[in-house]
Structure formats: structure tokens, C-alpha cells
Write an enzyme that holds these catalytic residues in place. Sequence first.
Site, short mmCIF file in Angstrom:
data_model
loop_
_atom_site.label_atom_id
_atom_site.label_comp_id
_atom_site.label_asym_id
_atom_site.label_seq_id
_atom_site.Cartn_x
_atom_site.Cartn_y
_atom_site.Cartn_z
CE LYS A 255 -36.63 38.65 -24.15
NZ LYS A 255 -36.10 39.91 -24.67
NE ARG B 3 -31.74 36.51 -27.42
CZ ARG B 3 -31.88 36.85 -26.15
NH1 ARG B 3 -32.16 35.94 -25.26
NH2 ARG B 3 -31.73 38.10 -25.78
NE ARG C 69 -31.26 45.39 -18.67
CZ ARG C 69 -31.67 44.43 -19.50
NH1 ARG C 69 -32.91 43.96 -19.40
NH2 ARG C 69 -30.88 43.96 -20.43
NE ARG D 47 -27.62 42.27 -19.46
CZ ARG D 47 -28.66 41.63 -20.01
NH1 ARG D 47 -29.71 41.32 -19.26
NH2 ARG D 47 -28.67 41.30 -21.27
NE ARG E 84 -28.62 42.79 -25.60
CZ ARG E 84 -29.09 43.36 -24.49
NH1 ARG E 84 -28.56 44.50 -24.06
NH2 ARG E 84 -30.05 42.79 -23.82
#
Length: 217
Positions: A13, A88, A122, A155, A166
Site C-alpha cells: 500500500k 482500518r 522489509r 520495523r 497484524r
Amino acid sequence: MSFVIFGPPGAGKGTYASILASRLRIAKISTGDMIREEIKRDMDLGKKIVDFVNKGKLVPDDIVIEIVKEAINKSSRKNGFILDGYPRTIEQARALDSIGKIDAVIQLGVPEQVIIARLSSRRICKKCGAVYNLRFLKPKKEGACDACGTDLYQREDDKPEVIRARLRVYESQTRPLIDYYKDKAEFINIECNSVDIPPETIVRRILRELQEKNLIG
Ligand code: AMP
């Protein structure tokens, strides 16, 4: 122009929203980025929300709604905005309705193995927030940002046990929004079923569909 880019964590996103925002000259409003900025500032608000984020939980609605309202107001000088990571929850979507209409929801469909592969490798620039991937979008120099040379970090919420949390939150609280928007906005459905589709290719598909639906010129 007011768009929501919607999909599970790791769908890309943020990456697609950044490119779309600069192409369409609209503001990119990322609640995740704003929340991480708050945490970095380490003031009262940051201290209050850091645990939610690090455990993969959602930050309480009232806090996020406040943050996003302010950002949308600031973006009014632009042509519009694309929301990344918001709404969300149904509560957040209702708050957004009270600000204005959403023209289109760009929905990214991504299989779980692609999500996990993306998130676990990531890396983010500590300074400018640029996103890399050790497998698919490597920085030119290992461990350093191409744009500003600053160190990259992982992260806290991209660690495996938090990724699972998540994804559960997405399924239970966020996915139901697809139904919520069914009759309220146009839908652009984009399937990304492989990790190595270049972001440009996906963005081109999104732009083509937006054009076909006369949502952009
Ligand atoms: P993201 O960068 O969009 O993956 O967001 C990272 C984290 O920030 C999420 O896992 C949540 O803890 C928090 N967050 C971001 N956007 C929201 C939102 N709209 N509502 C609640 N929490 C959010």
C-alpha cells in the site's frame, strides 16, 4: 480526488500510494507513517501508542481519527488525497464519511505467503522512511538508504510473531470494510500474486483502471 488504498499489511500500500500521489499530484496520507513519526518524537502521544504498534494491535480509534482529520484538512490545498492504512475499522470509516466522500477504494489482493515474504525482509530508512526489501528491492549499498545514505532498520512490527498478530487484526477488524464500502465507492481490484511484480507495473494497472472508470483525467 479521494482514494483509499486498501489491503492486508505487506500488500505494498505505502509503496504504490507514494507513486500514485506523486503522479496524480495529490497528498499521500499514511496513518502508519504518522504514527511512527509520533513514536519517534517520544512525546506523550508517542509513549501512549508505542505498545499497540509493537504488538501488532490497532491504535485506538479516537487517536487515529484525530490524526487523520488534521492531515485531511492540511491536504485541502492539494488536488485531493490517497489514504494509506486508513480506515482500518468501521468506526474509522464512519468518521471518514463525516468528512467527505471517497471516490474509489483501490483494493490489493495478496496471498499470505507473499505478505510474509515481503514483510519479513522489509527494511526502512531511519531518516527518510524509504522502504527497501532485502530480497526484491535491495538498496544499492547494503544497509544504507539510496536516497540519503542513512542506516536501514527492521520495523519492530515486521518480526514474525507480530506479523501474525497484524494479519489476525486485519482479518477480524479491517477486511469487513470491503462490505462497508461496497455501495459507497467504486472498487478497483488489483491482484498481486507474486513477490517480484515491479511496483511500476502495479501502479500502471491502477492508473489504467482509474482512467477507465473516469476517476482521473
Ligand atoms: P502500517 O504502516 O500501515 O502497517 O501501520 C503500522 C501500525 O500502525 C499498525 O499495525 C497499527 O498498530 C498502527 N496503525 C496504522 N494505521 C492505523 C489505523 N488506521 N488504525 C489503528 N492503528 C493504525
